[in-house]
Every structure is written in C-alpha cells, then in structure tokens.
Scaffold this motif. Structure first.
Motif, PDB file in Angstrom:
ATOM      1  N   MET A 142     -20.472  14.727 104.303  1.00 55.06           N
ATOM      2  CA  MET A 142     -21.040  13.849 103.288  1.00 55.06           C
ATOM      3  C   MET A 142     -20.638  14.347 101.905  1.00 55.06           C
ATOM      4  SD  MET A 142     -22.494  11.696 105.216  1.00 55.06           S
ATOM      5  CE  MET A 142     -23.113  10.710 103.848  1.00 55.06           C
ATOM      6  N   GLY A 143     -20.151  13.427 101.082  1.00 54.07           N
ATOM      7  CA  GLY A 143     -19.753  13.790  99.728  1.00 54.07           C
ATOM      8  C   GLY A 143     -18.289  14.132  99.632  1.00 54.07           C
ATOM      9  N   HIS A 144     -17.751  13.918  98.456  1.00 51.87           N
ATOM     10  CA  HIS A 144     -16.335  14.205  98.210  1.00 51.87           C
ATOM     11  C   HIS A 144     -16.156  14.544  96.738  1.00 51.87           C
ATOM     12  CE1 HIS A 144     -11.987  13.505  97.791  1.00 51.87           C
ATOM     13  NE2 HIS A 144     -11.937  13.864  99.052  1.00 51.87           N
ATOM     14  N   ALA A 145     -15.154  15.363  96.464  1.00 48.77           N
ATOM     15  CA  ALA A 145     -14.915  15.787  95.082  1.00 48.77           C
ATOM     16  C   ALA A 145     -14.570  14.614  94.176  1.00 48.77           C
ATOM     17  CB  ALA A 145     -13.782  16.814  95.046  1.00 48.77           C
ATOM     18  N   VAL A 146     -13.980  13.555  94.726  1.00 55.39           N
ATOM     19  CA  VAL A 146     -13.531  12.423  93.922  1.00 55.39           C
ATOM     20  C   VAL A 146     -14.373  11.172  94.170  1.00 55.39           C
ATOM     21  CG1 VAL A 146     -11.589  10.915  93.363  1.00 55.39           C
ATOM     22  CG2 VAL A 146     -11.180  13.330  93.882  1.00 55.39           C
ATOM     23  N   TYR A 147     -14.501  10.775  95.430  1.00 54.39           N
ATOM     24  CA  TYR A 147     -15.199   9.542  95.756  1.00 54.39           C
ATOM     25  C   TYR A 147     -16.709   9.695  95.589  1.00 54.39           C
ATOM     26  CZ  TYR A 147     -10.737   8.515  98.050  1.00 54.39           C
ATOM     27  OH  TYR A 147      -9.415   8.327  98.317  1.00 54.39           O
TER      28      TYR A 147
ATOM     29  N   ASN B  58     -17.255  11.115 104.067  1.00 52.85           N
ATOM     30  CA  ASN B  58     -15.818  11.259 103.885  1.00 52.85           C
ATOM     31  C   ASN B  58     -15.116  11.176 105.230  1.00 52.85           C
ATOM     32  OD1 ASN B  58     -15.692  13.992 105.047  1.00 52.85           O
ATOM     33  ND2 ASN B  58     -16.722  14.639 103.163  1.00 52.85           N
ATOM     34  N   VAL B  59     -13.807  11.215 105.231  1.00 53.88           N
ATOM     35  CA  VAL B  59     -13.031  10.987 106.449  1.00 53.88           C
ATOM     36  C   VAL B  59     -13.332  12.019 107.527  1.00 53.88           C
ATOM     37  CG1 VAL B  59     -11.019  12.339 105.698  1.00 53.88           C
ATOM     38  CG2 VAL B  59     -10.705  10.416 107.303  1.00 53.88           C
ATOM     39  N   ASP B  60     -13.731  13.229 107.122  1.00 55.36           N
ATOM     40  CA  ASP B  60     -13.998  14.269 108.109  1.00 55.36           C
ATOM     41  C   ASP B  60     -15.313  14.065 108.841  1.00 55.36           C
ATOM     42  OD1 ASP B  60     -11.683  15.847 107.877  1.00 55.36           O
ATOM     43  OD2 ASP B  60     -12.412  16.701 106.014  1.00 55.36           O
ATOM     44  N   PHE B  61     -16.158  13.162 108.355  1.00 57.38           N
ATOM     45  CA  PHE B  61     -17.425  12.924 109.024  1.00 57.38           C
ATOM     46  C   PHE B  61     -17.190  12.430 110.451  1.00 57.38           C
ATOM     47  CE2 PHE B  61     -21.168  10.272 110.040  1.00 57.38           C
ATOM     48  CZ  PHE B  61     -22.155  11.230 109.915  1.00 57.38           C
ATOM     49  N   TYR B  62     -16.177  11.586 110.637  1.00 55.68           N
ATOM     50  CA  TYR B  62     -15.918  11.036 111.968  1.00 55.68           C
ATOM     51  C   TYR B  62     -14.750  11.698 112.695  1.00 55.68           C
ATOM     52  CZ  TYR B  62     -19.207   7.165 111.296  1.00 55.68           C
ATOM     53  OH  TYR B  62     -20.341   6.422 111.117  1.00 55.68           O
ATOM     54  N   SER B  63     -13.878  12.411 111.993  1.00 55.59           N
ATOM     55  CA  SER B  63     -12.660  12.902 112.646  1.00 55.59           C
ATOM     56  C   SER B  63     -12.962  13.900 113.762  1.00 55.59           C
ATOM     57  CB  SER B  63     -11.703  13.509 111.616  1.00 55.59           C
ATOM     58  OG  SER B  63     -12.276  14.621 110.970  1.00 55.59           O
TER      59      SER B  63
ATOM     60  N   ARG C  44     -30.534  17.500  92.842  1.00 50.67           N
ATOM     61  CA  ARG C  44     -30.058  16.889  91.613  1.00 50.67           C
ATOM     62  C   ARG C  44     -28.546  16.727  91.745  1.00 50.67           C
ATOM     63  NH1 ARG C  44     -30.103  19.619  85.552  1.00 50.67           N
ATOM     64  NH2 ARG C  44     -29.262  17.804  84.427  1.00 50.67           N
ATOM     65  N   ILE C  45     -28.084  15.490  91.732  1.00 51.13           N
ATOM     66  CA  ILE C  45     -26.655  15.231  91.888  1.00 51.13           C
ATOM     67  C   ILE C  45     -26.148  14.439  90.697  1.00 51.13           C
ATOM     68  CG2 ILE C  45     -26.641  15.344  94.404  1.00 51.13           C
ATOM     69  CD1 ILE C  45     -26.834  12.330  94.492  1.00 51.13           C
ATOM     70  N   TYR C  46     -24.864  14.644  90.396  1.00 51.56           N
ATOM     71  CA  TYR C  46     -24.258  14.022  89.215  1.00 51.56           C
ATOM     72  C   TYR C  46     -23.388  12.822  89.576  1.00 51.56           C
ATOM     73  CZ  TYR C  46     -25.761  18.347  86.966  1.00 51.56           C
ATOM     74  OH  TYR C  46     -26.508  19.384  86.486  1.00 51.56           O
ATOM     75  N   LYS C  47     -23.158  12.607  90.848  1.00 51.40           N
ATOM     76  CA  LYS C  47     -22.358  11.469  91.285  1.00 51.40           C
ATOM     77  C   LYS C  47     -22.853  11.034  92.655  1.00 51.40           C
ATOM     78  CE  LYS C  47     -18.125  12.489  92.705  1.00 51.40           C
ATOM     79  NZ  LYS C  47     -18.213  12.367  94.175  1.00 51.40           N
ATOM     80  N   GLY C  48     -22.457   9.839  93.056  1.00 51.47           N
ATOM     81  CA  GLY C  48     -22.881   9.326  94.345  1.00 51.47           C
ATOM     82  C   GLY C  48     -22.347  10.140  95.508  1.00 51.47           C
ATOM     83  N   VAL C  49     -23.004  10.005  96.655  1.00 48.82           N
ATOM     84  CA  VAL C  49     -22.608  10.728  97.864  1.00 48.82           C
ATOM     85  C   VAL C  49     -22.374   9.712  98.977  1.00 48.82           C
ATOM     86  CG1 VAL C  49     -23.328  12.369  99.634  1.00 48.82           C
ATOM     87  CG2 VAL C  49     -23.890  12.801  97.234  1.00 48.82           C
ATOM     88  N   SER C  50     -21.239   9.835  99.644  1.00 51.54           N
ATOM     89  CA  SER C  50     -20.938   8.958 100.779  1.00 51.54           C
ATOM     90  C   SER C  50     -20.189   9.757 101.831  1.00 51.54           C
ATOM     91  CB  SER C  50     -20.085   7.767 100.327  1.00 51.54           C
ATOM     92  OG  SER C  50     -18.853   8.210  99.780  1.00 51.54           O
TER      93      SER C  50
END
Length: 453
Positions: A329-334, A388-393, A380-386
């Motif tokens: 969960m989460g990515h440096a860019v997305y 990432n590709v490794d969640f399912y790989s 406390r987060i500064y950007k959204g969290v979703s």
C-alpha cells in the motif's frame, strides 16, 4: 581457539556498533532547517529533479485551475499508455519481447522487426561452456538475488570487450543479460534446492519457439507444463514491472553507476543489489507474508470489522513485523491509484478463478479497499495511499507455484529491460558524474589537543 576469536569479534562489534550509533544520530528536524529532501523527495512525494529521460513517463497529478492536483496514475512506455499496451495483448497473447523492443528502440516493432528481434534474443541466450556447473552450482545460496549478482559479475570475465562503452557493444551486453537472466535465476534456485535441501536436480533448456514467460515456467517446473492463462498472466506481470521512470531506486542506481563510466556488468550488479531490498523489489514477499499473518490471526476473514481491527494493529506496530507498514500500500509517486495495479487486477482475478483461490482474492480486495482508510485514520500522511503493483504480484506468483525465493528475481528479469534503456540513455546524454550534496553538521575538533592527552 576459533570460538574464542568469534566471541571476541562479537563482543567488539556489539560494543562499537552502539558507539557508532550514539555518535551518528542526526536530529530529523535539521532536514527542514537545511532544506534536505529526505529520500530526494518532498513531503508530498514529489522527487528532486535529477535528470531528463524519454524512456517512460509517470503521471500522478494534473493541472486544474492553475494548481497541480492528484489524479489517477498513468504510466507511459515511450509515449504509449501501459493500459493500452496491456489491452493490446488480447490478440497477441505474449508481449514481453514486443515491449522490450519498444523500450529499447522507441517504437513498436512491425512483424518482421519483431521476428528478427526474437531471433537475436534467442541467439544471445547462451552461457559459457560449463558455466552452470562451475559458477551457478558452486556455493549455491537461498538468496537467489545474490546468486544472480554473482553470476552476472562472473560473466564479465568471459567478455573480452567488458570495458568498451561504445553503444553497439553496450547494447550487445544488455541483450545478452536480458536473455540469460531467467536461466541464471531459475538454475540458481534449482542448485540451492538440490545442494542445500537435497531435492532432485533438473536443468531444462529454454525453447526458442516459446516466449520469455513460457520459458520461465518451462524451466522451473519438473514436467515443463503450464497453462496458457498461467503464461499469459506471468507475461503481463513482466511487462508491468519492466520500467518505472529514472527515479526508482534501482534505475537511479543504474544511472549513477553508469555516470561513473563503469562497465555494464558492474552497473547491472549494482542495480540488482538495490532491487533486492524489501522497500523496493522485495516488497511483494512482505505482502504475501503479511496476508498469511492476517489469515492466522483473524478468525472470520469475511468479517470486515475484524480485518479492519487487525490492519489497525499492523499500522500501530502491534502486529505482524511491528514495522507499522501495510505492505503493498502506498507509493513514492502515486497517490490515487497505481496504473500497473489497475491493469493487473483483472488478470489476477481470472487466475484466482482458475486456481480456486477466489476466497484469497476477495481477502486481498478487501485489504486493498480498507487499508487506505485505516492508514489515514491512524497516521498523519501528506499524500493519498493506494495499492501498488506489488500488492498483487506476490499473490500471482504463489498461484503460479513460483517459489518465494524467485519473487524478486522475477522482478529483476523484467526490470533489466528498463535498466538497459536508461543505461544507454545515460551514456548518450550524461556528461557529468552524478554527485548530490550532503551537508556536514560535524563539529571541528583539534587533533593536536587530542594528541596531547
């Protein structure tokens, strides 16, 4: 005597590692004072601009009313949307070789070009005589990434033009490594299982008529058998992991080491060393371990509140590995979404259905949906969290009966394509060694006064 020496070394390192830590801690508040971008990113996740590239484009935000706002993530390989590329495989079945051509040469190949390119990859897929016996089979390791790195560095000694940085020579080296990575990885695994775990040893040669994904499954399995869907899903996974901009850790490592004038084998070995970390290519392993932990501690996996409660424990460092991370969960860019994960999920569901793993897929989907809410509530987060590709790989690899030791090497088999494109781009355009700055906050000391003690 040997035990005494070992004990002395352990006592010394225990003592002096603590001394080193005491003298090395830096107040994190100084980052803001001196304008340090920890991880070369600001709090919103925007990276420090270190260079230019044409290999790929990542979009995680868009301009609205003069302001940059987060958007659904988009990823482009040489100008082509990755989602469109994956959809285009429906009529072609396998896309690894085609997208490798695209990333290296900036355009999609026509039928004749693709046929020629596949032949070149097949011709490049040769290891030196007795290499498997003398290198891969000697001192096998459970850490296949280390085994792979050892093999790459040893291959350098067989190359008479190792230090020739002309583009045609570097391209030859890159094509060879792209071609042999699956063999080095799978054979390294078989060697470990045979010599360290006393299992049967079998070495299957790749078949030139098959795709990269098919050959991986063929070499890995004792009976060489696989279904079309299995090979198709693995092929999609490889394509989605091929490239992700110049700023990801292993690709940036590729460009940094290339900028020094180092040889291709050393550059790729450095990239492999970067990729193997659990914060990068090893993340999918942690996802699988985390889900297994959830399944062990949650009585009713269909009870959303029970699952949510355990995710909160993970975030609060009370469960799993106590890191506070929900892996995958989460990515440096997305922030809103990872386009690779979205393109992958439909294929994951198909494979789960074929393998009778629908319940597991539903659990993964539930975690994907709830984790951002739990993280936002607890942290406390500064950007959204979703996701990432490794969640399912990792889940996909487990359904393909790929051993966990090969999860990160599979990532490397894909990502070396992007590394190769970035290495050549750096050699063409780079005119300076990459050297960011670190500000010293050390206190000046008087050596002569210390010497008088």
């Amino acid at each position: 005597m040997q035990d005494n020496k070992k004990e002395m070394i352990e006592n010394f390192t225990n003592k002096y590692s603590r001394i080193f830590k005491e003298n090395s801690l830096i107040d994190s508040s100084l980052d803001e004072k001196y304008g340090v971008k920890r991880g070369l990113r600001d709090k919103s996740g925007k990276g420090v601009l270190a260079g230019l590239t044409q290999v790929s484009l990542i979009q995680a935000s868009e301009e609205v009313d003069g302001k940059n706002v987060p958007c659904d993530g988009r990823l482009f390989y040489r100008g082509y949307n990755i989602t469109d590329l994956v959809k285009g495989f429906n009529n072609k079945l396998y896309g690894f070789e085609e997208i490798t051509y695209l990333l290296l040469f900036s355009s999609l190949p026509n039928k004749e070009q693709l046929t020629e390119f596949r032949e070149i990859l097949n011709d490049s897929r040769n290891l030196p005589r007795n290499f498997v016996r003398d290198v891969i089979m000697k001192a096998p390791s459970k850490d296949i990434m280390n085994s792979l790195t050892k093999s790459i560095l040893t291959l350098a000694s067989y190359d008479e033009n190792i230090s020739d940085l002309s583009l045609d020579n570097v391209l030859r080296q890159c094509l060879t490594l792209i071609s042999v990575f699956p063999m080095l990885s799978v054979y390294g695994y078989h060697a470990y299982k045979h010599y360290e775990c006393d299992e049967s040893l079998y070495i299957h040669r790749p078949d030139d008529s098959l795709s990269m994904a098919e050959n991986i499954l063929r070499m890995l399995r004792p009976d060489k058998q696989y279904t079309e869907l299995e090979a198709n899903v693995l092929d999609i996974a490889l394509v989605l992991h091929m490239e992700h901009g110049g700023g990801n850790n292993s690709t940036f490592t590729t460009r940094v080491v290339s900028s020094s004038g180092s040889d291709t084998y050393s550059v790729i070995a450095a990239a492999l060393s970067s990729l193997k970390g659990p914060k990068h290519g090893g993340a999918n392993i942690k996802v699988v371990e985390m889900v297994q932990d959830i399944k062990s501690h949650v009585a009713d996996l269909k009870d959303e509140e029970e699952v949510r409660s355990y995710l909160s424990k993970i975030v609060n460092k009370e469960a799993f590995d106590k890191s506070g991370l929900i892996y995958g969960m989460g990515h440096a860019v997305y922030s809103i979404s990872d386009p690779r994960e979205r393109a992958f999920k439909g294929f994951v569901e198909k494979l789960a259905d074929e393998k009778g793993r629908n319940a597991d897929f539903e659990l993964y989907s539930m975690i994907e949906r709830m984790a951002p809410e739990v993280i936002a509530k607890e942290r406390r987060i500064y950007k959204g969290v979703s996701a990432n590709v490794d969640f399912y790989s990792g889940f996909v690899y487990s359904m393909l009966d790929i051993p966990v030791e090969l999860y990160t090497p599979i990532f490397a088999i894909a990502r070396i394509v992007g590394w190769s494109a970035h290495r050549m781009e750096e050699l063409i355009n780079g005119d300076k060694i990459i050297r960011p700055a670190y500000k010293s906050i050390a206190t000046e000391k008087n050596y002569m006064e210390m010497n008088e003690r």
